[in-house]
Design a protein around this motif. Structure first.
Motif, PDB file in Angstrom:
ATOM      1  N   PHE A  54       0.646  -1.308   0.130  1.00  0.00           N
ATOM      2  CA  PHE A  54       0.045   0.373   0.345  1.00  0.00           C
ATOM      3  C   PHE A  54       0.730   1.174   0.378  1.00  0.00           C
ATOM      4  O   PHE A  54       0.393   2.577  -0.500  1.00  0.00           O
TER       5      PHE A  54
ATOM      6  N   PHE B  56      -5.965  -2.707   9.962  1.00  0.00           N
ATOM      7  CA  PHE B  56      -4.962  -1.523   9.435  1.00  0.00           C
ATOM      8  C   PHE B  56      -5.711  -0.693   8.790  1.00  0.00           C
ATOM      9  O   PHE B  56      -7.091  -0.449   7.938  1.00  0.00           O
ATOM     10  N   ASP B  57      -5.656   0.970   8.804  1.00  0.00           N
ATOM     11  CA  ASP B  57      -6.457   1.964   8.301  1.00  0.00           C
ATOM     12  C   ASP B  57      -5.490   2.404   7.129  1.00  0.00           C
ATOM     13  O   ASP B  57      -4.364   2.681   6.574  1.00  0.00           O
ATOM     14  N   PHE B  58      -6.719   2.500   5.850  1.00  0.00           N
ATOM     15  CA  PHE B  58      -6.098   3.007   4.663  1.00  0.00           C
ATOM     16  C   PHE B  58      -5.387   4.230   4.557  1.00  0.00           C
ATOM     17  O   PHE B  58      -5.104   4.983   5.624  1.00  0.00           O
ATOM     18  N   PRO B  59      -3.771   4.315   4.339  1.00  0.00           N
ATOM     19  CA  PRO B  59      -2.747   5.709   3.912  1.00  0.00           C
ATOM     20  C   PRO B  59      -4.027   6.666   4.109  1.00  0.00           C
ATOM     21  O   PRO B  59      -4.235   7.211   2.692  1.00  0.00           O
TER      22      PRO B  59
END
Ligand SMILES: Cc1ncc(C[n+]2csc(CCOP(=O)(O)OP(=O)(O)O)c2C)c(N)n1
Ligand code: SF4
Ligand SMILES: [Mg+2]
Lengths: 616, 354
Positions: free
Chosen positions: A234, A407-410
Motif C-alpha cells: 500500500f 490496518f487503516d488505509f494510508p
C-alpha cells in the motif's frame, strides 16, 4: 451432552481461585510434525472467543525433527507479551519432556502423551495422561498421517480442559484447511475425538479456564512480516529484490504474493511491479539502488548477515543520495548465530552502516500496526530524503502471530520527493543535483529518461560538486558532508515521533523500542503494583532522535533504556547524542534469543534502583 | 542472393553533419577523459560516441552504468546529457538490473573492466546474463587492474608476464564470452579497441538488440600492461587479431536495398528489423552455433588465439522486462492510482486475517 453442539459452560463451576482468561499454554513438539496447524487452531479458537491472544513460536533452524515450542498467551486485559511462567504444558516430545516438566512451576497443568508418562516424576503438578497413539488409530487409517493427526487430538483435549469452545475449534479447522476439505474432515474428527475422550476420561480442572468475552471484535491476527509486506504494497512499492534468509524471507514472499494478486493492470494483466530474487544480498541492495536511482520505489528485506553484505551499497546510497529501503528483520548473532531467535542487535550497525561518515534513518516499529505503517513510511522517507532508510523489525515481531486492530488505509497521498520533471526544468538551465536550494539539506534530483538537455547528471560515490561534477577539493567535500548532516537533522522531525507517557512526579523514566513494548508496559504495571514505582515511558520509533527524547531524559533523573542486545546499543547512541545527560542513562538488557518478558525488566530495574529510589 | 529492405528515412531537413534526430556528434560527447594518453578505453569511448550518434539514439533515454576502475570511469566521458551512475566495484550488473526494470524505456549501457566483471563482480555478471537484462554490457578488457596499478586480472592469459618481467601468471584465464554463452546470452562479441570499425559496428548492432549484449573488448592498458610478454598489449592485439568475419550493420530505419552473395555473406535479421551482415574472411564461421562458438573459444584459450567478431547470436530470447510482463510505461513514474491498491482491497485483506 452432545459434543458436537457443546457451547455452554461445563457443569462444574469455577472455584474462586480459578484464573479466568489468563493463560500461558506451552506446547512442546518436534519440528516438522505438523504441530503448527494444531497450535494455530487453538490460538484462533481462543481469538474467536473474544480473548486477546498471542503466540510465540520457538523453533530450531531445521526443517524436521528438532524440538519446537509454541507458547500461547491469552489474557483478558491484553497482557499478551512474552511470559515464561507456564500454566499449562502439552508435552508431546520425548526429547524435551524431562526438561519441559522440570521447568514448570508447582501447580501447573500437564497434558502428556501416555508414551511419555515415565517423565512425570514430580508430584506437585496436575497431570492428564492421554493415549494419543491409540486414539489416533481410531480416526486415521493412513499411518503416515498419524503423527500429524495426533496433534489435532491434543487440540480437542485442551479444548475440554481449558473450556475452549468446540464450535470455534471447528471453525478454526475449517479456516486452516480451507483449501483441503479432506484434511478438514480428518482433523475435525480428530479434534472431536480428543474432546469426547477427555470428557469421558479426564476430570475437569479449575486452575485456569477460558471464557467467552468480547475483547477481540474486529481484530486481526497477523505476523509482522505480513504486515510489513502489506505496508510496502500500500506504500506503492514498485521494485523488490531479496535473497532468502530467516527470519525475513516471509516478508518478500508475502509481498510477492500480494503484488501478484493485486498489482496487475486490470486491462492488460501486466505487472506494475518487478520482483527479483537476487543471487545474494550484495546484488539485492545493488538492484534496489539501481531501481531507486531510476525512480522506482524500491525495497529489500534481509537479516543481520545480509545487512553486513549490503554495507558498501548502503554508504553509496547515503553519499550519492539514492533512495533505498532495507527491511532488517533482526536475529541473533553473526554467521548462523541463532537464526531462529530474536534480537535487537543490529541497531548500532544499521545506524552507521558502511564506511566513512554515514548516518541512516531507522524506523523501528513497536507493534504490528506500525510494521504496516512504517513500511510505507520508509518508502516515503527514502524518496523524500533521497537516502537509505532501514526498517528495523525483529524475529519476534516478524514471525510470531500478533493481535492487532485492522490496518487503516494510508491517509496521505504518495509523496515522491523532490523530483524535477522536464517541465519543471523548463527553460531554466540552473539545475544542480546537489545544491541545497531549500535550506533543508535535501537537493533536487531528476530521473533517467527525463527529456530535457539539462536533466542528465552523473551519480558517483567520489567527491562531487553541487552540479555533480568530479572534485577532490577539500572544501567541497567538507561542505557536502555538512549538507548531508543538515539533511539528517531535517529528518529528526520528519520521522515518526516517539510515543511518550509522562507520569507526574516520578523520577524514573523508561525508554524502549521495537518489540519490547508490550513487555515494558506490563513491567511498568508490575513495578507500580508490586514496588510502588511509577515510571514515565518513551517509546522510540525512529532514529535520528528529536528534542522530545532529550526533554524526556532531562525530565527524569533516572532513565532505563530497555533493549534486546548485550552492548546497550541504543543507550550508546543516546549517550553520544546527549553527553550531558549520559549519567542518567541505565540499561536493561536482555539477549538470550527469547523475546523479552516483563519479569526480566522488573527484576533488572528493581536490582538497579537504590534503596532510596524504590520500595522493595 | 539475399535482399534486405528496410523502413524509409525520416524526412526532416537537417544539418549535413547531423544524425536522423538532427543532433550533431558533439551532443554525444561527455566530459574530457582523464585516462592515460593512448589508453584503449578512450578509443572505446570514441566508438561509443559515434555508434550512438550514428544510430540516432536520444541521449536523454540512455542510462550509463559502471562499476569501479579506469574503464568504469569512462561513462563520464560520453553522452554528457544522459544520466550516469558510477556505482561500486563489481556490482554494476545488479545495479543495471534494478535500473532497467524501473524504467524499461531506458537504453542501458554498462561499462566494466575485466577486474570489475571477471573477479569481484563475476556472479552478478553471470546472473545478469542468465536473466537477460536489457543492456549493452561492455568489458574493457586489459588483463589487469589499471586503477590499482597493474595487478593481474582474472582474464590475463596463462603465461602472461607482468610489467617488470619477474612475475608470470600461472592461472587459467576466465573467458567472459564463453561464460556469457553458457549463461544463455544471445549477443556475444569479442573485439579490439583499436579495431574501431568493428567495435562501432558491433556497438550499433548491440544498440538494436533487446537483451544482454556482451562485448568483450580487448583494450590495452598502455601504462601497466603494454609490454613484451603481455597478451593484452597494443602490439600483441594488432598482430594477433583474427577477425572471424567482416561485420556490417544496417539499422532498421535505413532504406537501402543491398544484394549479398549468400555464399560469402550471412545475413542476420534482428527482431527490430535491423540487419547484421557477416562476410566471410579466412574462416567459415556460423555465429548461430552455440556449441561451435564454445569450441572456438576453448581453442582460443588453449592456443592463445585472438578471434574477434560476433561470436554468438540468437535473437529469440525475451529480455527480462518482457519475461516479467511489465506494463509498457516505466514503473518509476506510474501514478498512485496504479501502484496503491484500493481501500476496498485493504478491507478484503484485513478480513482474511480475522
Ligand atoms: C570493494 C572494492 N575493492 C577494491 C577496490 C579497488 N579497486 C578499484 S578499481 C579495481 C580494479 C579495476 O580493474 P578493472 O575492472 O579491470 O578496471 P581497469 O582499471 O583495468 O579498467 C580495484 C581492485 C574498490 N574500489 N572497491
Ligand atoms: S592505468 Fe591503464 S587502464 Fe588506467 S587509464 Fe592508464 S592506461 Fe588506461
Ligand atoms: Mg582491467
Amino acid at each position: 451432552m452432545n459434543v458436537a453442539t457443546h457451547r455452554v459452560p461445563h457443569p462444574t463451576p469455577a472455584v474462586s481461585t480459578t484464573k479466568i482468561n489468563d493463560l500461558v499454554l506451552k506446547i512442546a513438539t518436534a519440528n516438522g510434525s505438523g504441530s503448527q496447524s494444531a497450535n494455530l487452531i487453538l490460538m484462533r479458537a481462543i481469538f474467536h472467543m473474544g480473548i486477546p491472544v498471542s503466540s510465540k513460536n520457538l523453533f530450531p533452524s531445521n526443517i524436521q525433527g528438532l524440538p519446537t515450542w509454541f507458547t500461547i498467551r491469552a489474557n483478558e486485559d491484553g497482557w499478551i507479551g512474552q511470559k515464561t511462567n507456564v500454566d499449562v504444558l502439552i508435552a508431546m516430545n520425548a526429547e524435551t519432556a524431562a526438561q519441559d516438566l522440570a521447568d514448570l512451576h508447582p501447580g501447573a497443568i500437564v497434558i502428556i502423551n501416555e508414551a511419555l508418562k515415565r517423565f512425570v516424576v514430580r508430584t506437585d503438578l496436575t497431570v492428564f495422561t492421554v493415549p494419543f497413539s491409540k486414539l489416533v488409530e481410531q480416526v486415521c487409517e493412513d499411518t503416515r498421517l498419524r503423527k500429524m493427526v495426533a496433534n489435532i487430538i491434543y487440540v480437542g483435549v485442551a479444548a475440554f480442559l481449558l473450556y475452549i469452545e468446540m464450535d470455534e475449534v471447528r471453525n478454526a479447522i475449517t479456516t486452516q484447511f480451507a483449501r483441503k476439505p479432506k484434511a478438514a474432515k480428518l482433523n475435525g474428527d480428530a479434534a472431536a475425538l480428543g474432546y469426547s475422550w477427555a470428557k469421558e476420561h479426564l476430570e475437569e480442572q479449575s486452575v485456569c479456564r477460558l471464557r467467552r468475552t468480547n475483547k477481540t471484535k474486529g481484530n486481526i491476527i497477523i505476523e509482522g512480516n505480513e504486515a510489513t509486506a502489506l505496508g510496502a504494497l500500500f506504500g506503492g512499492v514498485t521494485f523488490v529484490s531479496w535473497y532468502p534468509i530467516t527470519p525475513s524471507s516471509s516478508f518478500a514472499e508475502t509481498l510477492s504474493y500480494y503484488l501478484e494478486k493485486y498489482r496487475r493492470d486490470p486491462d492488460t494483466g501486466k505487472a506494475t511491479y518487478a520482483v527479483v530474487q537476487a543471487e545474494d544480498e550484495l546484488a539485492a541492495i545493488a538492484m534496489v539502488v539501481g531501481a531507486g536511482w531510476a525512480g522506482a520505489r524500491a525495497i529489500t528485506g534481509t537479516s543481520g548477515p545480509g545487512v553486513s553484505l549490503m554495507a558498501e551499497l548502503a554508504g553509496f546510497s547515503y553519499f550519492a543520495e539514492v533512495p533505498a529501503v532495507i527491511v532488517d528483520v533482526q536475529r541473533m548473532g553473526p554467521s548462523t548465530g541463532l537464526p531462529t531467535r530474536t534480537s535487537q542487535g543490529d541497531i548500532a550497525k544499521a545506524y552507521q552502516l558502511s564506511h566513512g561518515d554515514c548516518k541512516h534513518i531507522l524506523l523501528i516499529p513497536g507493534n504490528i500496526r506500525e510494521c504496516f505503517e512504517f513500511a510505507g513510511e520508509a518508502l516515503e522517507l527514502a524518496e523524500s530524503f533521497q537516502t537509505l532508510v532501514l526498517l528495523m523489525t525483529d524475529l519476534d515481531l516478524a514471525m510470531n502471530k500478533w493481535l492487532s486492530e485492522p490496518f487503516d488505509f494510508p491517509n496521505k497521498l504518495l509523496a515522491r520527493g523532490k523530483v524535477l520533471t522536464a517541465e519543471d526544468l523548463g527553460q531554466d538551465g540552473s539545475f544542480a543535483r546537489y545544491r541545497d536550494v531549500d535550506g533543508d539539506g535535501i537537493p533536487y534530483r531528476t530521473l533517467p529518461a527525463t527529456n530535457h538537455p539539462n536533466a542528465g547528471y552523473f551519480t558517483r560515490g567520489t567527491g562531487h560538486t553541487e552540479s555533480a561534477g568530479y572534485t577532490e577539493d577539500p572544501v567541497q567535500w567538507h561542505n557536502n558532508l555538512d549538507r548531508l548532516a543538515k539533511k539528517f537533522d531535517t529528518a529528526r522531525d520528519r520521522v515518526p515521533r516517539p510515543v511518550i507517557e509522562l507520569v507526574p512526579r516520578t523520577k524514573t523514566g523508561i525508554i524502549a523500542y521495537g518489540s519490547s513494548d508490550l513487555a515494558v508496559r506490563e513491567a511498568r504495571r508490575l513495578l507500580e503494583t508490586r514496588h510502588e514505582l511509577a515510571s514515565s515511558y518513551l517509546r522510540l520509533r525512529a532514529l535520528p532522535v528529536n528534542h522530545e527524547v532529550h526533554d524526556f531524559i532531562a525530565g527524569h533523573p533516572v532513565v532505563y533504556v530497555v533493549e534486546q542486545n548485550r552492548d546497550a546499543q541504543m543507550a550508546s547512541i543516546l549517550r553520544s547524542e546527549y553527553p550531558e545527560l549520559a549519567p542518567r542513562i541505565r540499561s536493561v538488557l536482555h539477549y538470550n534469543g527469547l523475546p523479552i518478558d516483563a519479569e526480566t525488566i522488573v527484576s533488572q530495574i528493581v536490582d538497579r534502583q537504590t534503596s532510596k529510589e524504590i520500595k522493595p | 542472393m539475399t535482399t534486405v529492405m528496410t523502413d524509409p528515412l525520416p524526412t526532416a531537413p537537417r544539418d549535413p553533419k547531423a544524425n536522423r534526430l538532427g543532433l550533431v556528434l558533439k551532443e554525444y560527447q561527455g566530459a574530457e577523459s582523464t585516462l592515460c594518453a593512448g589508453c584503449g578505453h578512450d578509443a572505446i569511448t570514441s566508438s561509443i560516441v559515434k555508434a550512438f550518434f550514428e544510430m540516432g539514439v536520444e541521449p536523454y533515454r540512455v542510462a550509463k552504468l559502471s562499476g569501479i576502475g579506469c574503464s568504469s570511469k569512462t561513462t563520464n566521458y560520453f553522452m554528457g546529457q544522459a544520466h550516469g551512475i558510477n556505482s561500486v566495484h563489481g556490482r554494476m550488473a545488479a545495479v543495471a538490473t534494478g535500473a532497467s526494470l524501473a524504467n524499461r524505456v531506458l537504453v542501458s549501457i554498462g561499462i566494466s573492466g575485466d577486474g570489475d566483471t571477471a573477479s569481484i563482480g563475476l556472479s552478478h555478471f553471470l546472473h545478469m546474463v542468465r536473466r537477460n537484462v536489457p543492456i549493452i554490457y561492455v568489458i574493457e578488457n586489459n588483463g589487469c587492474y589499471g586503477l590499482t596499478k597493474g595487478q593481474f586480472s582474472a582474464t590475463a592469459d596463462r603465461g602472461s608476464v607482468k610489467k617488470g618481467g619477474l612475475v608470470v601468471n600461472q592461472s587459467l584465464p576466465i573467458d567472459c564470452c564463453a561464460l556469457a554463452i553458457q549463461m544463455g546470452c544471445g549477443f556475444v562479441a569479442r573485439t579490439f579497441s583499436g579495431d574501431t570499425k568493428q567495435v562501432r559496428t558491433l556497438l550499433k548492432a548491440a544498440i538494436a538488440y533487446r537483451g544482454t549484449a556482451v562485448l568483450d573488448i580487448v583494450s590495452p592498458c598502455v601504462t601497466f600492461n603494454n609490454h613484451e610478454g603481455s597478451t593484452k598489449s597494443v602490439a600483441y592485439a594488432r598482430e594477433n587479431e583474427d577477425p572471424l568475419h567482416e561485420i556490417g550493420f544496417v539499422p532498421h530505419y535505413e532504406q537501402i536495398t543491398v544484394e549479398y552473395d549468400s555464399g560469402t555473406t550471412k545475413v542476420v535479421e534482428m527482431p527490430d528489423g535491423s540487419t547484421i551482415t557477416l562476410s566471410k574472411l579466412d574462416h567459415d564461421y556460423d555465429s548461430h552455433d552455440r556449441i561451435r562458438a564454445l569450441a572456438l573459444l576453448d581453442k582460443a584459450r588453449e592456443e592463445l588465439l585472438f578471434y574477434t567478431g560476433l561470436i554468438y547470436y540468437n535473437g529469440a530470447m525475451a529480455p527480462l522486462d518482457q519475461q516479467m510482463n511489465l506494463v509498457d510505461e516505466p514503473l518509476a513514474t506510474l501514478p498512485e492510482s496504479r501502484v496503491r491498491p484500493s481501500r476496498e482491497t485493504l478491507a478484503e485483506i484485513m478480513e482474511s486475517f480475522q
